[in-house]
Write a protein that holds these residues in place. Structure first.
Motif, mmCIF file in Angstrom:
data_model
loop_
_atom_site.group_PDB
_atom_site.id
_atom_site.type_symbol
_atom_site.label_atom_id
_atom_site.label_comp_id
_atom_site.label_asym_id
_atom_site.label_seq_id
_atom_site.Cartn_x
_atom_site.Cartn_y
_atom_site.Cartn_z
ATOM 1 N N GLU A 6 29.080 -83.180 -53.037
ATOM 2 C CA GLU A 6 28.925 -81.758 -52.706
ATOM 3 C C GLU A 6 30.146 -80.967 -53.173
ATOM 4 N N VAL A 7 31.318 -81.543 -53.028
ATOM 5 C CA VAL A 7 32.543 -80.894 -53.533
ATOM 6 C C VAL A 7 32.440 -80.748 -55.043
ATOM 7 N N TYR A 8 32.023 -81.814 -55.720
ATOM 8 C CA TYR A 8 31.922 -81.780 -57.184
ATOM 9 C C TYR A 8 30.930 -80.722 -57.652
ATOM 10 N N TRP A 38 40.858 -85.270 -51.404
ATOM 11 C CA TRP A 38 40.484 -86.660 -51.699
ATOM 12 C C TRP A 38 39.421 -86.708 -52.784
ATOM 13 N N ALA A 39 38.457 -85.808 -52.719
ATOM 14 C CA ALA A 39 37.408 -85.755 -53.742
ATOM 15 C C ALA A 39 38.013 -85.452 -55.107
ATOM 16 N N MET A 40 38.954 -84.504 -55.144
ATOM 17 C CA MET A 40 39.585 -84.152 -56.412
ATOM 18 C C MET A 40 40.412 -85.315 -56.952
ATOM 19 N N ASN A 41 41.094 -86.030 -56.081
ATOM 20 C CA ASN A 41 41.874 -87.193 -56.521
ATOM 21 C C ASN A 41 40.973 -88.240 -57.162
ATOM 22 N N ALA A 42 39.749 -88.340 -56.696
ATOM 23 C CA ALA A 42 38.802 -89.320 -57.222
ATOM 24 C C ALA A 42 38.010 -88.793 -58.419
ATOM 25 N N ASP A 48 32.508 -84.330 -66.267
ATOM 26 C CA ASP A 48 31.780 -83.094 -65.981
ATOM 27 C C ASP A 48 32.319 -82.330 -64.772
ATOM 28 N N VAL A 49 33.430 -82.790 -64.176
ATOM 29 C CA VAL A 49 34.036 -82.118 -63.027
ATOM 30 C C VAL A 49 35.395 -81.553 -63.451
#
Length: 105
Positions: A6-8, A38-42, A48-49
């Motif tokens: 969802e963050v992506y 955390w989502a951005m770190n991954a 595509d992100v």
């Protein structure tokens, strides 16, 4: 709790030449800024992100250490016309993309 996906999906909507903050995405998704971080770190391996467009609330490139090189994040932002000085986006208020406003119905 929101998922990384969802963050992506929100991050994918940030236009070239614009940037947003972890907190702005968190507020839009009604979650915590840490989850967004955390989502951005991954996300740095996901082509595509555009993770380089997500910075802290002051426009600091706090996630730069998660990119391939320490200068990759800055180089990507500068290639989109964003000015960086001392690891901070200049005129951040002018390039700030607010999902609460931009994605409202």
């Amino acid at each position: 709790m929101q998922s990384f996906q969802e963050v992506y999906e929100v991050v994918k909507l940030i236009p070239s030449g614009r940037a947003t903050s972890y907190g702005a995405i968190a507020k839009y998704l009604s979650t915590g800024a840490r989850l967004v971080g955390w989502a951005m770190n991954a996300a740095h391996g996901l082509a595509d992100v555009p993770a380089h467009r997500v910075v802290n609330r002051n426009g600091l490139l706090t996630g730069k250490m998660h990119f391939q090189t320490p200068t990759t994040m800055q180089e990507l932002l500068e290639s989109e016309g964003i000015t960086i000085k001392d690891d901070q986006i200049q005129n951040f208020k002018e390039v700030f993309w607010n999902p609460q406003i931009e994605l409202s119905l």
